[in-house]
Design a protein around this motif. Structure first.
Motif, mmCIF file in Angstrom:
data_model
loop_
_atom_site.group_PDB
_atom_site.id
_atom_site.type_symbol
_atom_site.label_atom_id
_atom_site.label_comp_id
_atom_site.label_asym_id
_atom_site.label_seq_id
_atom_site.Cartn_x
_atom_site.Cartn_y
_atom_site.Cartn_z
ATOM 1 N N SER A 278 0.898 -1.129 0.143
ATOM 2 C CA SER A 278 -0.006 0.013 0.158
ATOM 3 C C SER A 278 0.848 1.453 0.191
ATOM 4 O O SER A 278 2.030 1.183 0.694
ATOM 5 C CB SER A 278 -0.905 -0.149 1.147
ATOM 6 O OG SER A 278 -0.114 0.098 2.378
ATOM 7 N N VAL A 279 0.466 2.200 -0.641
ATOM 8 C CA VAL A 279 1.009 3.595 -0.871
ATOM 9 C C VAL A 279 0.212 4.752 -0.238
ATOM 10 O O VAL A 279 -0.972 4.894 -0.902
ATOM 11 C CB VAL A 279 1.681 3.799 -2.216
ATOM 12 C CG1 VAL A 279 2.512 5.143 -2.205
ATOM 13 C CG2 VAL A 279 2.298 2.667 -2.800
ATOM 14 N N LEU A 280 0.525 5.695 0.493
ATOM 15 C CA LEU A 280 -0.098 6.731 1.085
ATOM 16 C C LEU A 280 0.248 8.027 0.528
ATOM 17 O O LEU A 280 1.435 8.297 0.585
ATOM 18 C CB LEU A 280 -0.297 6.833 2.526
ATOM 19 C CG LEU A 280 -1.012 8.080 2.813
ATOM 20 C CD1 LEU A 280 -2.489 8.098 2.686
ATOM 21 C CD2 LEU A 280 -0.692 8.108 4.523
ATOM 22 N N ASN A 350 3.096 14.364 -2.249
ATOM 23 C CA ASN A 350 3.909 13.797 -1.436
ATOM 24 C C ASN A 350 3.684 12.226 -1.231
ATOM 25 O O ASN A 350 2.515 11.938 -1.310
ATOM 26 C CB ASN A 350 3.767 14.375 -0.001
ATOM 27 C CG ASN A 350 4.638 13.683 1.150
ATOM 28 O OD1 ASN A 350 5.846 13.310 0.792
ATOM 29 N ND2 ASN A 350 4.198 13.871 2.295
ATOM 30 N N ILE A 351 4.859 11.444 -1.330
ATOM 31 C CA ILE A 351 4.801 9.958 -1.304
ATOM 32 C C ILE A 351 5.094 9.775 0.242
ATOM 33 O O ILE A 351 6.210 9.756 0.622
ATOM 34 C CB ILE A 351 5.787 9.228 -2.141
ATOM 35 C CG1 ILE A 351 5.644 9.782 -3.650
ATOM 36 C CG2 ILE A 351 5.655 7.696 -1.899
ATOM 37 C CD1 ILE A 351 6.726 9.070 -4.544
ATOM 38 N N ARG A 352 4.276 9.743 0.971
ATOM 39 C CA ARG A 352 4.060 9.853 2.398
ATOM 40 C C ARG A 352 4.640 8.619 3.078
ATOM 41 O O ARG A 352 5.581 8.301 3.640
ATOM 42 C CB ARG A 352 2.818 9.987 3.126
ATOM 43 C CG ARG A 352 2.932 10.533 4.493
ATOM 44 C CD ARG A 352 3.417 11.520 5.147
ATOM 45 N NE ARG A 352 3.413 11.600 6.489
ATOM 46 C CZ ARG A 352 2.447 12.310 6.997
ATOM 47 N NH1 ARG A 352 1.543 13.161 6.293
ATOM 48 N NH2 ARG A 352 2.551 12.431 8.475
ATOM 49 N N THR A 353 4.147 7.424 2.590
ATOM 50 C CA THR A 353 4.386 6.011 3.223
ATOM 51 C C THR A 353 4.041 4.942 2.367
ATOM 52 O O THR A 353 3.084 5.097 1.419
ATOM 53 C CB THR A 353 3.496 5.658 4.529
ATOM 54 O OG1 THR A 353 3.453 6.968 5.490
ATOM 55 C CG2 THR A 353 3.699 4.581 5.140
ATOM 56 N N VAL A 354 4.894 3.968 2.049
ATOM 57 C CA VAL A 354 5.046 2.659 1.480
ATOM 58 C C VAL A 354 5.170 1.555 2.322
ATOM 59 O O VAL A 354 6.043 1.682 3.163
ATOM 60 C CB VAL A 354 5.891 2.749 0.361
ATOM 61 C CG1 VAL A 354 5.783 1.319 -0.398
ATOM 62 C CG2 VAL A 354 5.774 3.980 -0.633
ATOM 63 N N THR A 355 4.005 0.783 2.447
ATOM 64 C CA THR A 355 4.226 -0.484 3.416
ATOM 65 C C THR A 355 4.034 -1.691 2.407
ATOM 66 O O THR A 355 3.225 -1.720 1.547
ATOM 67 C CB THR A 355 3.162 -0.216 4.363
ATOM 68 O OG1 THR A 355 3.185 0.920 5.076
ATOM 69 C CG2 THR A 355 3.043 -1.540 5.363
ATOM 70 N N GLN A 374 3.969 -12.281 10.445
ATOM 71 C CA GLN A 374 3.740 -11.122 9.375
ATOM 72 C C GLN A 374 5.285 -10.571 9.070
ATOM 73 O O GLN A 374 5.768 -9.907 9.930
ATOM 74 C CB GLN A 374 2.753 -10.246 9.507
ATOM 75 C CG GLN A 374 2.676 -9.344 8.016
ATOM 76 C CD GLN A 374 1.739 -8.432 8.308
ATOM 77 O OE1 GLN A 374 1.747 -7.374 9.060
ATOM 78 N NE2 GLN A 374 0.603 -8.451 7.495
ATOM 79 N N PHE A 375 6.009 -10.534 7.929
ATOM 80 C CA PHE A 375 7.412 -9.804 7.797
ATOM 81 C C PHE A 375 6.539 -8.474 7.188
ATOM 82 O O PHE A 375 5.642 -8.384 6.568
ATOM 83 C CB PHE A 375 8.098 -10.507 6.735
ATOM 84 C CG PHE A 375 8.689 -11.605 7.323
ATOM 85 C CD1 PHE A 375 10.004 -11.741 8.040
ATOM 86 C CD2 PHE A 375 7.947 -12.958 7.129
ATOM 87 C CE1 PHE A 375 10.260 -12.933 8.617
ATOM 88 C CE2 PHE A 375 8.715 -14.014 7.663
ATOM 89 C CZ PHE A 375 9.926 -14.117 8.488
ATOM 90 N N PHE A 376 7.271 -7.162 7.602
ATOM 91 C CA PHE A 376 6.894 -6.017 6.934
ATOM 92 C C PHE A 376 7.841 -4.980 6.438
ATOM 93 O O PHE A 376 8.961 -5.062 7.417
ATOM 94 C CB PHE A 376 5.711 -5.479 7.592
ATOM 95 C CG PHE A 376 6.311 -5.059 9.113
ATOM 96 C CD1 PHE A 376 6.767 -3.778 9.296
ATOM 97 C CD2 PHE A 376 6.053 -5.860 10.495
ATOM 98 C CE1 PHE A 376 7.327 -3.379 10.625
ATOM 99 C CE2 PHE A 376 6.408 -5.633 11.356
ATOM 100 C CZ PHE A 376 7.159 -4.309 11.640
ATOM 101 N N MET A 377 7.896 -3.992 5.612
ATOM 102 C CA MET A 377 8.494 -3.163 5.377
ATOM 103 C C MET A 377 7.878 -1.714 5.284
ATOM 104 O O MET A 377 6.971 -2.018 4.470
ATOM 105 C CB MET A 377 9.641 -3.462 4.271
ATOM 106 C CG MET A 377 10.672 -2.237 4.280
ATOM 107 S SD MET A 377 11.662 -2.318 2.554
ATOM 108 C CE MET A 377 10.377 -1.659 1.305
ATOM 109 N N THR A 378 8.478 -0.794 5.925
ATOM 110 C CA THR A 378 7.785 0.492 5.888
ATOM 111 C C THR A 378 8.566 1.679 5.538
ATOM 112 O O THR A 378 9.575 1.605 6.269
ATOM 113 C CB THR A 378 6.987 0.900 7.388
ATOM 114 O OG1 THR A 378 5.979 -0.190 7.458
ATOM 115 C CG2 THR A 378 6.038 2.261 6.846
ATOM 116 N N ALA A 379 8.400 2.387 4.481
ATOM 117 C CA ALA A 379 9.270 3.497 4.007
ATOM 118 C C ALA A 379 8.386 4.845 4.444
ATOM 119 O O ALA A 379 7.239 4.899 3.630
ATOM 120 C CB ALA A 379 9.666 3.407 2.718
#
Length: 419
Positions: A278-280, A350-355, A374-379
């Motif tokens: 998902s991308v915010l 703005n590319i605020r968050t990518v999960t 669950q494995f996750f990565m957030t930028a």
């Protein structure tokens, strides 16, 4: 409610609210198979505000100070009891429509709101002869109104794949409808408060441009101006503009607002089996920012300090066409003064968050005696696009920038599970 910031005569206020809703889809006469929910709701309420005026707002106060090195006391707040000072009142109305369609594939809310703020607690400027610079009074009235939209829908949905999209949009309009009778208008910073204007409207000297003959900064001037620094510029259409090189003789005018046309967010989410991404995105269209930091970097008196690369595009020789005046330390007051020159489009994306995440299959989780692994990565804060590189348009709704760091870029890797 009662508040001791006000005198005993005006300490108490009565505030209330009421609201209701109607689920139309539950009525017997409503037979639309593809509508799962259709609700109209509305509310109206009155709220009292007593913020930002100090704990002893209605009292006359004094403080210790020196006058020509002689100790004494001076007024720190108006010397008379302001027994009429009372609550600021906000009256808010909203009307909304909630819906869910196509077996809940599409849902959302559309809402209209209007808030009238009356008896605003203003620090009203006073004559110097009064001995007090300002007096807190209940005077002005303004309103805020706008529309808010929220949509959420599964654009594509199959057994193993889902594409979901969330959208939020908002608008706001601000308008002053009454001012203190004794002070019908006054300037504060880059704004002027007056009936019919907004507290977010810019009131600035009107920057005209640069004279290609000598590189001087020009400002719009009154046609009746007779001082020596008056100049006449012939436009391409044959008309003539009256300008001045002295900012003190430049005309003030309203130059737009920091309020955007609209702002909001967009969040697409892709899910395939156990994978999800998902991308915010956040964005704003319209509005203006007064870029005081850029102004300081364009000064010709900033000896030994940094300057913006735009200074390389300054006027250098007769006939140069540019919007940046010549570098002249002796004329810095006129050439780099506060004016509409420093307003810049506040639109941004703005590319605020990518999960990204991956959930372990239940068969594997069961063998490992764990749950919800669950494995996750957030930028966060990956990229920000705006008119001026390096400017954070989200810094303040008033549109005035300061020396503040933009949000830091952060990348997080993790594993979550239940044992």
């Amino acid at each position: 409610d009662g508040n001791s910031r006000f005198s005993e005569d005006a300490r108490w206020g009565t505030f209330w609210s009421v609201g209701g809703g109607w689920n139309i889809e539950k009525e017997s006469f409503f037979k639309v198979s593809w509508v799962n929910q259709l609700k109209i709701r509305s509310s109206y309420g009155v709220v009292g505000v007593a913020d930002g005026i100090g704990y002893y707002a209605y009292q006359g106060l004094y403080g210790f100070a020196n006058n020509a090195n002689e100790p004494g006391i001076v007024q720190s707040q108006t010397s008379f009891l302001n027994r009429e000072l009372t609550w600021e009142v906000n009256k808010q109305f909203d009307l909304g429509l909630e819906f869910s369609l196509f077996k809940n594939r599409l849902s959302g809310t559309i809402e209209y709101y209007k808030r009238n703020s009356e008896k605003l607690l203003f620090a009203v400027p006073q004559p110097l002869s009064s001995g007090a610079l300002t007096v807190t009074q209940n005077t002005a009235t303004l309103y805020n109104k706008g529309i808010e939209l929220q949509l959420s829908g599964d654009v594509v949905k199959t057994k193993n794949f889902t594409f979901n999209l969330n959208l939020n949009l908002s608008t706001v309009e601000n308008r002053i409808t009454a001012m203190p009778p004794s002070v019908p208008e006054f300037i504060t910073g880059t704004k002027k408060y007056a009936v019919g204007a907004s507290i977010f409207d810019y009131w600035l000297r009107s920057y005209y441009g640069v004279d290609p003959e000598d590189g001087a900064a020009l400002y719009d001037a009154d046609n009746k101006l007779t001082v020596a620094n008056r100049r006449f510029i012939t436009r391409k259409d044959g008309g003539v503009d009256t300008v001045t090189t002295a900012v003190a003789n430049g005309k003030f005018a309203f130059h737009g607002s920091s309020i955007p046309d609209f702002y909001g967010s967009l969040k697409p989410t892709l899910t395939y089996k156990n994978f999800s991404i998902s991308v915010l995105f956040t964005f704003q269209k319209g509005g203006l920012t007064y870029d005081a930091l850029y102004q300081s970097l364009m000064s010709s008196t900033n000896y030994g300090g940094a300057q913006h690369v735009d200074i390389l595009n300054r006027w250098k020789a007769k006939g140069d066409i540019t919007n940046i005046p010549r570098v002249d330390a002796g004329r810095a007051v006129d050439f780099n003064a506060n004016s509409s020159r420093w307003l810049v489009d506040a639109s941004y994306f703005n590319i605020r968050t990518v999960t990204m995440s991956y959930s372990l299959p239940k068969s594997l989780s069961t063998k490992l005696n764990i749950q919800n692994a669950q494995f996750f990565m957030t930028a966060e804060n990956l990229a920000f696009f705006s008119k001026r590189i390096g400017m954070n348009n989200q810094q303040a709704f008033s549109g005035v920038t300061s020396n503040a760091y933009p949000p830091a870029r952060a990348i997080t890797l993790g594993l979550s599970l239940n044992l």
